[in-house]
Write a protein that holds these residues in place. Structure first.
Motif, short mmCIF file in Angstrom:
data_model
loop_
_atom_site.label_atom_id
_atom_site.label_comp_id
_atom_site.label_asym_id
_atom_site.label_seq_id
_atom_site.Cartn_x
_atom_site.Cartn_y
_atom_site.Cartn_z
N SER A 86 0.83 -1.20 0.00
CA SER A 86 0.00 0.00 0.00
C SER A 86 0.87 1.25 0.00
CB SER A 86 -0.93 -0.02 1.21
OG SER A 86 -0.18 -0.02 2.41
N GLU A 87 0.25 2.39 0.20
CA GLU A 87 0.98 3.66 0.20
C GLU A 87 1.20 4.20 1.61
OE1 GLU A 87 2.38 4.90 -2.54
OE2 GLU A 87 1.60 3.06 -3.44
N ARG A 88 0.37 3.76 2.55
CA ARG A 88 0.50 4.21 3.94
C ARG A 88 -0.07 3.15 4.87
NH1 ARG A 88 -1.08 9.35 4.88
NH2 ARG A 88 -0.86 9.90 2.69
N HIS A 89 0.28 3.27 6.15
CA HIS A 89 -0.21 2.28 7.12
C HIS A 89 -0.27 2.93 8.50
CE1 HIS A 89 -0.89 -1.58 9.06
NE2 HIS A 89 0.09 -1.31 9.89
N ARG A 90 -1.35 2.66 9.20
CA ARG A 90 -1.50 3.11 10.59
C ARG A 90 -1.14 1.93 11.49
NH1 ARG A 90 -4.23 7.34 12.99
NH2 ARG A 90 -4.85 7.01 15.17
N PHE A 91 -0.22 2.16 12.42
CA PHE A 91 0.30 1.08 13.26
C PHE A 91 -0.81 0.47 14.11
CE2 PHE A 91 4.17 4.01 13.19
CZ PHE A 91 4.66 3.44 12.03
N GLU A 92 -0.79 -0.86 14.17
CA GLU A 92 -1.79 -1.59 14.95
C GLU A 92 -1.20 -2.22 16.20
OE1 GLU A 92 -3.15 -4.41 12.11
OE2 GLU A 92 -3.86 -2.90 10.69
N ARG A 93 0.10 -2.48 16.19
CA ARG A 93 0.78 -3.11 17.32
C ARG A 93 1.95 -2.24 17.74
NH1 ARG A 93 -0.73 -7.07 13.71
NH2 ARG A 93 -2.09 -8.72 14.54
N PRO A 94 2.47 -2.43 18.95
CA PRO A 94 3.50 -1.52 19.47
C PRO A 94 4.92 -1.84 18.99
CG PRO A 94 2.96 -3.14 21.13
CD PRO A 94 2.01 -3.39 19.98
N TYR A 95 5.07 -2.64 17.93
CA TYR A 95 6.40 -3.09 17.53
C TYR A 95 6.96 -2.37 16.30
CZ TYR A 95 4.95 -6.90 20.60
OH TYR A 95 4.50 -7.62 21.66
N PHE A 96 6.11 -1.88 15.44
CA PHE A 96 6.55 -1.29 14.17
C PHE A 96 7.36 -0.01 14.40
CE2 PHE A 96 4.89 -1.84 9.64
CZ PHE A 96 5.94 -1.15 9.06
#
Length: 334
Positions: A86-96
């Motif tokens: 994709s072009e963007r991503h909103r973090f879902e977990r505290p590891y990224f």
């Protein structure tokens, strides 16, 4: 190797052996808890002393699975895989986010010798999740247009691409980060004497026994399976990058997995392995790959201003013989 959980295009097999003294702990020591398992395409070994004698394997396995769901490029539905498509991503977990922040630091400090946007080159050379081995020469000049950490933007909430088709690969740093996450998990349980090892990436805290430090062996890259030396590892982490384990041959050429993100070429140098000692495993893991790419002399110069890091480097001298470079901070640990 466990299909679907491999991170590493860098080190798949452990480069260390944990050396256990034959003598038993003294009567005043707490009994040692020993946990073993498989994760991230390799094995893990965890030892700790706990007053409550808790077996935390179930919780540890759960943590490792959750990290994979965030950072493994071998899982098509992981967060990193979805961002790569994709072009963007909103973090879902505290590891990224923590891995991105450390990657940014190492990228900046090493002037791009470590760069997690190297994924297009990793795949082109046949070391990615698709495992497509090289059949034609790689057009590295073209692929370099898709490499560059400065081509992404992120904050603590989300990440986006500034150029299309940029893709991330945390293989050079995620396993060290996993070691840190498990170390912090143990400390959250009140455990302050432990050794955590995943695929050869290690972190320790406290003493192994009442009068025993944790002692770690560094493997000889020219004789895999044999120890070159041993080191005490006290409240510190250590990781290794090397090119003698993960490689393949095609059309009479040998291809190794460590790729220079600035040139797009697989690294060919006199360095055989780089072991980095740092306060935490994510730092050691990021810098070991960078130092391998930078080479011996550039690494020496870099370390003159970084007293928080130590290295044990095995390289081939001009006479063709194996030699070592050891920073002063490590010599007393041998």
């Amino acid at each position: 190797m466990i299909e679907g959980l491999v991170y590493s295009a860098l080190i798949i097999y452990p480069l260390f052996a944990v050396l256990s003294p034959s003598n038993l702990p003294s009567a005043t020591d707490l009994p040692m808890i020993n946990l073993d398992g498989e994760a991230q395409g390799t094995t893990y070994h965890i030892k700790y002393r706990d007053e409550r004698q808790r077996n935390l394997k179930k919780e540890i396995d759960s943590v490792l699975i959750t990290i994979d769901k965030c950072l493994s490029t071998y899982l098509p539905d992981s967060e990193i895989s979805r961002f790569n498509r994709s072009e963007r991503h909103r973090f879902e977990r505290p590891y990224f986010y923590p891995v991105l922040k450390k990657s940014e630091e190492v990228f900046r400090e090493t002037k791009g010798a470590f760069d997690p946007t190297v994924m297009p080159l990793v795949e082109a050379y046949g070391f990615g999740p698709k495992k497509i081995r090289l059949v034609e020469p790689v057009n590295s000049d073209s692929l370099l247009q898709l490499v560059g950490f400065q081509k992404i933007s992120f904050d603590s909430v989300s990440i986006r691409k500034l150029k299309k088709n940029i893709r991330l690969d945390f293989n050079g740093i995620a396993q060290g980060y996993s070691v840190d996450v498990l170390s912090e998990f143990l400390e959250s349980k009140g455990i302050d004497r432990y050794m955590v090892e995943i695929g050869g990436e290690i972190r320790t805290k406290g003493k192994k026994g009442e009068k025993q430090d944790w002692t770690i062996g560094i493997e000889n890259p020219l004789q895999p399976g044999k120890m070159l030396t041993t080191m005490k590892l006290v409240n510190r982490a250590m990781t290794t990058a090397g090119n003698y384990r993960n490689h393949f041959e095609s059309n009479g050429q040998t291809f190794s997995h460590i790729i220079n993100p600035k040139t797009g070429l697989m690294e060919q140098s006199s360095v055989l392995s780089v072991t980095v000692f740092a306060p935490d495993a994510i730092t050691a893991d990021g810098y070991d790959t960078a130092f391998f790419v930078m080479g011996l002399e550039a690494t020496k110069h870099f370390l003159s201003a970084r007293k928080d890091l130590d290295v044990y480097i095995v390289y081939t001298g001009e006479d063709g013989e194996s030699k070592t470079f050891v920073t002063e901070g490590l010599k007393k640990e041998q």
